[in-house]
Design a protein around this motif. Sequence first.
Motif, short mmCIF file in Angstrom:
data_model
loop_
_atom_site.label_atom_id
_atom_site.label_comp_id
_atom_site.label_asym_id
_atom_site.label_seq_id
_atom_site.Cartn_x
_atom_site.Cartn_y
_atom_site.Cartn_z
N SER A 1 0.86 -1.18 0.00
CA SER A 1 0.00 0.00 0.00
C SER A 1 0.89 1.23 0.00
O SER A 1 2.02 1.21 0.52
N VAL A 2 0.39 2.33 -0.56
CA VAL A 2 1.13 3.59 -0.58
C VAL A 2 0.67 4.45 0.58
O VAL A 2 -0.52 4.70 0.75
N VAL A 3 1.63 4.90 1.38
CA VAL A 3 1.36 5.69 2.57
C VAL A 3 2.19 6.96 2.47
O VAL A 3 3.23 6.99 1.79
N GLU A 4 1.75 8.02 3.15
CA GLU A 4 2.44 9.31 3.07
C GLU A 4 3.29 9.60 4.30
O GLU A 4 3.02 9.10 5.39
N ASP A 5 4.27 10.47 4.06
CA ASP A 5 4.99 11.19 5.12
C ASP A 5 5.74 10.30 6.10
O ASP A 5 5.53 10.33 7.31
N LEU A 6 6.63 9.52 5.55
CA LEU A 6 7.68 8.87 6.33
C LEU A 6 8.55 9.96 6.95
O LEU A 6 8.75 11.02 6.35
N SER A 7 9.08 9.75 8.13
CA SER A 7 9.97 10.76 8.72
C SER A 7 11.22 10.89 7.87
O SER A 7 11.65 9.92 7.21
N ILE A 8 11.84 12.05 7.90
CA ILE A 8 13.02 12.26 7.08
C ILE A 8 14.18 11.38 7.54
O ILE A 8 15.00 10.93 6.73
N GLU A 9 14.22 11.06 8.83
CA GLU A 9 15.28 10.17 9.33
C GLU A 9 15.09 8.76 8.80
O GLU A 9 16.06 8.11 8.37
N GLN A 10 13.85 8.28 8.80
CA GLN A 10 13.58 6.95 8.24
C GLN A 10 13.86 6.92 6.75
O GLN A 10 14.42 5.95 6.23
N PHE A 11 13.47 7.99 6.06
CA PHE A 11 13.73 8.04 4.62
C PHE A 11 15.23 7.96 4.35
O PHE A 11 15.69 7.22 3.47
N TYR A 12 16.01 8.73 5.10
CA TYR A 12 17.46 8.78 4.86
C TYR A 12 18.10 7.41 5.10
O TYR A 12 18.96 7.00 4.31
N GLN A 13 17.69 6.71 6.14
CA GLN A 13 18.27 5.40 6.40
C GLN A 13 17.94 4.42 5.27
O GLN A 13 18.78 3.60 4.87
N LEU A 14 16.72 4.50 4.75
CA LEU A 14 16.35 3.66 3.61
C LEU A 14 17.11 4.07 2.36
O LEU A 14 17.55 3.23 1.57
N ASN A 15 17.29 5.38 2.19
CA ASN A 15 18.05 5.92 1.06
C ASN A 15 19.50 5.41 1.08
O ASN A 15 20.08 5.07 0.05
N LYS A 16 20.09 5.36 2.26
CA LYS A 16 21.45 4.85 2.41
C LYS A 16 21.58 3.42 1.90
O LYS A 16 22.58 3.05 1.29
N MET A 17 20.54 2.63 2.15
CA MET A 17 20.57 1.23 1.72
C MET A 17 20.64 1.11 0.21
O MET A 17 21.26 0.18 -0.33
N THR A 18 20.04 2.07 -0.50
CA THR A 18 20.09 2.08 -1.97
C THR A 18 21.52 2.22 -2.45
O THR A 18 21.95 1.55 -3.41
N PHE A 19 22.30 3.09 -1.80
CA PHE A 19 23.70 3.28 -2.18
C PHE A 19 24.56 2.10 -1.72
O PHE A 19 25.46 1.66 -2.45
N GLU A 20 24.28 1.60 -0.53
CA GLU A 20 25.09 0.49 0.00
C GLU A 20 24.95 -0.75 -0.87
O GLU A 20 25.91 -1.52 -1.03
N ARG A 21 23.76 -0.96 -1.44
CA ARG A 21 23.56 -2.09 -2.35
C ARG A 21 24.51 -2.02 -3.54
O ARG A 21 24.96 -3.04 -4.06
N GLN A 22 24.85 -0.79 -3.95
CA GLN A 22 25.78 -0.59 -5.07
C GLN A 22 27.22 -0.40 -4.60
O GLN A 22 28.08 -0.03 -5.38
#
Length: 309
Positions: A173-194
């Motif tokens: 399901s699509v949900v809104e407004d993840l905290s910016i801290e949670q977003f950043y930690q998930l964003n880091k995983m995108t780079f770490e995968r590469q």
Amino acid sequence: MVKEMTKNNKDKYRQFSELENTIPLFSKGWWMDAVCGEDWDVILVEENDKIIAALPYYFEDHEGFKEIRKAPLTQNNGIWISYPPNQKYENRLSLEHRLMSAVIDEIEKLNINKYQQYYHYSITNHLPFFWRGYTQSTRYTYVIADTTNLDELYKNFSSSIRNKIRKAEKSVSVVEDLSIEQFYQLNKMTFERQQLTIPYSLELVSRIDEECDKRNARKIYYAIDKQKQIHSAAYFVWDEKSVYYLMAASDPAFRTSQSLSLLIYEGIKLASRLGKKFDFEGSMKKNIEEHFRQFGAKQFPYHHIQKTF
């Protein structure tokens, strides 16, 4: 004639860019404050006490030299020009040549070692820079210019993208407004995968988020399954004319769910509700370019202009 040329006049530009709706998001004074801190300035061209051209720029020291460079998380800056309404094409070019030449004069007084900026795709003319020894290369973004009819847009998606969206809809399901801290930690995983280090800090992303939130100019969507596991997230920002796909984040464990395609579709729906274009921000990477154009977006070229002094 140009009556006045001013530098280091950020306060004037901040106020002006808040009100001038033809200045793209990434050239707004508040955006420059958020991404550059104190490390930015602006060249203004004024006529009859009115700003008619501006060039905001980010600078940094590199090996003992001052350089103008692309700002973090900023697709483009470059020159902005105020065009009179209903101007003849020849007069438009003449105006561009005059104002660009004036800006180049000021760039070359800055005692810098290198200049490089990406210009917004609305600037199609770079001849004055070419004539002064600057080099140009072409980059591409992908844009859906008319988001009015969502049914037609969806039909224009490739069958592959439509299948990915349908698959994702069955599992998340699509949900809104993840905290910016949670977003950043998930964003880091995108780079770490590469096997890459994320190229920007949580502090920087938080400043952007705070400033965009103040202006109601951002949305975070994320995809979550029934087990409350977050598969991916997407960060969208906007100005008066366009919604931009600024950042994406995904958990490598859930890549096969195709949730990011669903989130991009939500971003396109957002642009439609706001009556704006949707700008993918482009990429020169082959696999990313292919993914973007499958959403029916059109290729928009923009200039990368540089010079080493």
